[in-house]
Scaffold this active site. Sequence first.
Site, mmCIF file in Angstrom:
data_model
loop_
_atom_site.group_PDB
_atom_site.id
_atom_site.type_symbol
_atom_site.label_atom_id
_atom_site.label_comp_id
_atom_site.label_asym_id
_atom_site.label_seq_id
_atom_site.Cartn_x
_atom_site.Cartn_y
_atom_site.Cartn_z
ATOM 1 N N GLU A 2 -6.736 0.708 4.628
ATOM 2 C CA GLU A 2 -5.923 1.790 4.079
ATOM 3 C C GLU A 2 -4.743 1.208 3.311
ATOM 4 O O GLU A 2 -3.730 0.844 3.920
ATOM 5 C CB GLU A 2 -5.368 2.655 5.215
ATOM 6 C CG GLU A 2 -6.423 3.295 6.072
ATOM 7 C CD GLU A 2 -5.874 4.558 6.722
ATOM 8 O OE1 GLU A 2 -6.401 5.626 6.412
ATOM 9 O OE2 GLU A 2 -4.919 4.471 7.493
ATOM 10 N N HIS A 11 -2.238 2.264 12.808
ATOM 11 C CA HIS A 11 -2.083 3.106 11.613
ATOM 12 C C HIS A 11 -0.730 2.801 10.953
ATOM 13 O O HIS A 11 0.268 2.584 11.640
ATOM 14 C CB HIS A 11 -2.177 4.581 12.000
ATOM 15 C CG HIS A 11 -2.335 5.470 10.806
ATOM 16 N ND1 HIS A 11 -1.275 5.794 9.997
ATOM 17 C CD2 HIS A 11 -3.426 6.051 10.263
ATOM 18 C CE1 HIS A 11 -1.710 6.564 9.009
ATOM 19 N NE2 HIS A 11 -3.019 6.729 9.139
HETATM 20 P P1 PGA Z 1 -4.548 10.801 3.796
HETATM 21 O O1 PGA Z 1 -4.307 9.993 5.159
HETATM 22 O O2 PGA Z 1 -6.037 11.029 3.736
HETATM 23 O O3 PGA Z 1 -3.777 12.062 3.970
HETATM 24 O O4 PGA Z 1 -4.074 9.929 2.697
HETATM 25 C C1 PGA Z 1 -5.154 8.956 5.525
HETATM 26 C C2 PGA Z 1 -4.589 8.313 6.754
HETATM 27 O O5 PGA Z 1 -3.355 8.259 6.899
HETATM 28 O O6 PGA Z 1 -5.345 7.867 7.621
#
Ligand code: PGA
Length: 255
Positions: A170, A84
């Site tokens: 992401e 992450h």
């Molecule tokens: P968020 O986080 O939905 O608050 O943008 C997503 C993540 O960090 O996995």
Amino acid sequence: MNKLIIFNWKMNLADFIQADDVSGNIDVVVCPPFTHLEKIKKIMPAGFKLGAQNCFWENLGAYTGEISPVLLKSLGVEYVIIGHSERRNYIGETDEMINKKVLVALEAGLKVILCVGEPTRAIARELKIKNAELRKTKIYVKKQLEKDLKNSKFLILNSKLRNHLVIAYEPVWALSTSKNGHPDTPEDALEMIKFIKQLLNTKYKIPDTRVLYGGSVDSKNIKNFLEYKEIDGALVGGASLKIDEVKKIICQTKI
Ligand code: PGA
């Protein structure tokens, strides 16, 4: 294949959804903090799977404070988030560390949700600039994926571990932006997800690997992303802490 929604509580606690809210053509994983895995497992509705937010790259040994993949598995944890961006940025996790974690977690029988994504991208309206930015983004994500999945082919292609790899795309700049800032557009996310799928297919011949989108997904925008068949689900952060949002996200995904 069902869409997969991962609720990542990060270092927070949240109210828990009731059993009758989850049945249907959707897979749901909840990733509470380590301290609450056991408790959540006991009260979890049948349709939910349990996920951890991280693990270490060794299973046992003198590694104070680290969390073993096999011990997570023995606790009933099915999924683990690895790589992450918050761990890459705040804890200093490198692609080499992430690669070691991916290998050990897969070997332990955990399903790995590997997060990749570029740190910045210019928001450009002009088509030429936008295309150049997307090209740079693809190069960045390709390198990241190759480093994070180094030497993992024998595990990924092991028939017993089929579908044990999930990729979450992401874009780091789009995290936590649904209220303020510039979330990614579903079209750009789609383009990146198609690109990742193509890479996985060329290199590993795993066309059915699920690739999710994460980056400020909530009940208001989730449909815009998930209406594309190539986007296999979402990794949800902030919105997973509000029970009404969770219910709405599940409803929107089941449609
Ligand atoms: P968020 O986080 O939905 O608050 O943008 C997503 C993540 O960090 O996995």
